[in-house]
Design a protein around this motif. Structure first.
Motif, PDB file in Angstrom:
ATOM      1  N   GLU A 151       7.904  44.838  36.601  1.00  0.00           N
ATOM      2  CA  GLU A 151       7.767  44.339  37.974  1.00  0.00           C
ATOM      3  C   GLU A 151       8.970  43.479  38.365  1.00  0.00           C
ATOM      4  O   GLU A 151       9.461  43.570  39.487  1.00  0.00           O
ATOM      5  N   GLU A 152       9.433  42.642  37.407  1.00  0.00           N
ATOM      6  CA  GLU A 152      10.601  41.791  37.665  1.00  0.00           C
ATOM      7  C   GLU A 152      11.823  42.652  37.961  1.00  0.00           C
ATOM      8  O   GLU A 152      12.584  42.380  38.887  1.00  0.00           O
ATOM      9  N   LYS A 153      11.983  43.706  37.143  1.00  0.00           N
ATOM     10  CA  LYS A 153      13.131  44.614  37.319  1.00  0.00           C
ATOM     11  C   LYS A 153      13.097  45.259  38.695  1.00  0.00           C
ATOM     12  O   LYS A 153      14.116  45.379  39.362  1.00  0.00           O
ATOM     13  N   GLN A 154      11.904  45.702  39.072  1.00  0.00           N
ATOM     14  CA  GLN A 154      11.751  46.342  40.384  1.00  0.00           C
ATOM     15  C   GLN A 154      12.092  45.367  41.508  1.00  0.00           C
ATOM     16  O   GLN A 154      12.756  45.725  42.472  1.00  0.00           O
ATOM     17  N   LYS A 155      11.634  44.129  41.314  1.00  0.00           N
ATOM     18  CA  LYS A 155      11.917  43.093  42.309  1.00  0.00           C
ATOM     19  C   LYS A 155      13.421  42.900  42.428  1.00  0.00           C
ATOM     20  O   LYS A 155      13.966  42.842  43.526  1.00  0.00           O
ATOM     21  N   HIS A 156      14.088  42.787  41.259  1.00  0.00           N
ATOM     22  CA  HIS A 156      15.535  42.572  41.254  1.00  0.00           C
ATOM     23  C   HIS A 156      16.274  43.740  41.910  1.00  0.00           C
ATOM     24  O   HIS A 156      17.231  43.549  42.650  1.00  0.00           O
ATOM     25  N   PHE A 157      15.791  44.949  41.618  1.00  0.00           N
ATOM     26  CA  PHE A 157      16.408  46.146  42.172  1.00  0.00           C
ATOM     27  C   PHE A 157      16.328  46.130  43.706  1.00  0.00           C
ATOM     28  O   PHE A 157      17.322  46.320  44.403  1.00  0.00           O
ATOM     29  N   LEU A 158      15.113  45.857  44.189  1.00  0.00           N
ATOM     30  CA  LEU A 158      14.916  45.819  45.644  1.00  0.00           C
ATOM     31  C   LEU A 158      15.729  44.692  46.272  1.00  0.00           C
ATOM     32  O   LEU A 158      16.348  44.870  47.321  1.00  0.00           O
ATOM     33  N   PHE A 159      15.735  43.540  45.585  1.00  0.00           N
ATOM     34  CA  PHE A 159      16.491  42.391  46.079  1.00  0.00           C
ATOM     35  C   PHE A 159      17.980  42.738  46.163  1.00  0.00           C
ATOM     36  O   PHE A 159      18.649  42.396  47.134  1.00  0.00           O
ATOM     37  N   GLY A 160      18.464  43.447  45.127  1.00  0.00           N
ATOM     38  CA  GLY A 160      19.870  43.858  45.087  1.00  0.00           C
ATOM     39  C   GLY A 160      20.230  44.764  46.257  1.00  0.00           C
ATOM     40  O   GLY A 160      21.223  44.541  46.952  1.00  0.00           O
ATOM     41  N   VAL A 161      19.385  45.775  46.498  1.00  0.00           N
ATOM     42  CA  VAL A 161      19.633  46.729  47.584  1.00  0.00           C
ATOM     43  C   VAL A 161      19.620  46.012  48.934  1.00  0.00           C
ATOM     44  O   VAL A 161      20.526  46.180  49.764  1.00  0.00           O
ATOM     45  N   LEU A 162      18.586  45.166  49.128  1.00  0.00           N
ATOM     46  CA  LEU A 162      18.473  44.443  50.401  1.00  0.00           C
ATOM     47  C   LEU A 162      19.628  43.469  50.592  1.00  0.00           C
ATOM     48  O   LEU A 162      20.157  43.334  51.701  1.00  0.00           O
TER      49      LEU A 162
END
Lengths: 168, 189
Positions: free
Chosen positions: A76-87
């Motif tokens: 979940e943390e990784k997914q959050k970071h991924f989305l945060f990175g894209v945004l």
């Protein structure tokens, strides 16, 4: 005596009848060998079920559950970071565009500034008219579709990898 | 002496962010829930896998647990529903229905009196419970092993109290008839 069915005997075992009814029933049971045998068999079945014991899971079961929970959190943390990175990336691009326009505006003064804004507006309008005109729309659509396909593939691959990690 | 921590205290601690405390709940419920699942699914591997998934579901949905019922009731509902999902996906439900223990002759032929001796009473009972249909196995396990009352069991299975009683009585009745028909009362006593 024959109307004493198993349901009544079950209720007697589960203490679901009144004290008075219980006394009467126990007297009837004492007075009939057949009924006594039926009651004893049912009581024995109840006792046997009561002494049945639980079976154990594998020794490291709790550790496995906790490890899965931990992995899930990491995922979940990784997914959050991924989305945060894209945004963040998209946000930065937008900020850079705004900053560029503002710099251009503030680098000139007075009437020049308003002329510049008008020119920019006109240019931007013309640019988008050309871009979404009949000639370019098909090419633009293809490029956008390609970008979407590539993004979707990377997103799918990312999801697959994290899910694989999670399931082990 | 170590203080007994209630389910509510553990859940509140986990909700506050102490994820490691969830292991207390796992340790507390795993064996009884595993026994129920094994009896329903008739397979040790499936039972452990479904139990693991059920614990993950419980952990992920802990915030939606509002303490309106006992934790055990909520937990067993998740476990039971997970078992049903597994059964329906593996089509075992149909096979189990075909092997229904309601057909007493099936059990009687399976457990001959001469195969029974004093030393394996618990084995004998375990085998019979193992052959019970899923719902009967669930009721018997929750009633005798988890010592849940009829109302709680009806909440877990989402059936009426009278239906739970019927299932419990029939399950007892199966064992009772075996004891009677094979004249096992003296041997067991």
């Amino acid at each position: 005596m024959n109307n004493i069915n198993d349901e009544i005997l079950n209720k007697l075992i589960d203490n679901e009848i009144t004290g008075e009814e219980k006394e009467v029933l126990l007297d009837m049971i004492e007075g009939s060998d057949r009924l006594k045998n039926r009651y004893n068999a049912l009581l024995k079945a109840h006792q046997l079920l009561r002494i049945s014991t639980a079976e154990s899971t594998s020794i490291n079961f709790t550790k496995l559950v906790m490890a899965k929970i931990h992995l899930q959190k990491v995922r979940e943390e990784k997914q959050k970071h991924f989305l945060f990175g894209v945004l963040s990336f998209l946000g930065l691009i937008i900020l850079a565009i705004i900053a560029f326009i503002l710099i251009k505006i503030f680098s000139v003064t007075g009437t020049e500034s308003s002329d510049l804004i008008l020119n920019y507006s006109k240019n931007v309008g013309d640019y988008f008219s050309d871009l979404f005109g009949k000639k370019n729309i098909a090419a633009l659509g293809s490029v956008l579709s390609l970008i979407m396909f590539i993004s979707a593939y990377f997103l799918y691959d990312f999801q697959r990898k994290t899910r694989k990690n999670f399931s082990h | 002496m170590m203080k007994h921590i209630s389910d509510v205290e553990v859940i509140e601690s986990v909700k506050k962010g102490n994820a490691a405390d969830f292991s207390i709940l796992v340790d507390r419920y795993k064996d009884k829930a595993f026994t129920m699942l094994k009896r329903i699914l008739k397979n040790e591997f499936d039972a452990e896998e479904v139990l693991m998934d059920a614990f993950l579901k419980v952990y992920n949905n802990l915030n939606s647990f509002k303490f309106e019922s006992k934790f055990s009731t909520w937990f067993y509902r998740i476990v039971y529903n997970s078992a049903l999902t597994r059964l329906s996906s593996s089509k075992r439900k149909i096979e189990e229905a075909m092997n229904s223990i309601d057909d007493l002759t099936f059990l009687e032929s399976k457990y001959k009196a001469d195969e029974f001796n004093d030393s394996d009473v618990s084995n004998f009972v375990r085998k019979i419970i193992d052959d019970l249909p899923p719902k009967n196995a669930a009721v018997v396990t929750m009633f005798y092993l988890e010592e849940m009352n009829i109302e709680e069991i009806s909440e877990v299975l989402e059936i009426s109290v009278s239906n739970v009683k019927i299932i419990l009585y029939r399950s007892r009745g199966i064992l009772k008839k075996l004891i009677e028909s094979r004249n096992l009362l003296g041997e067991i006593l």
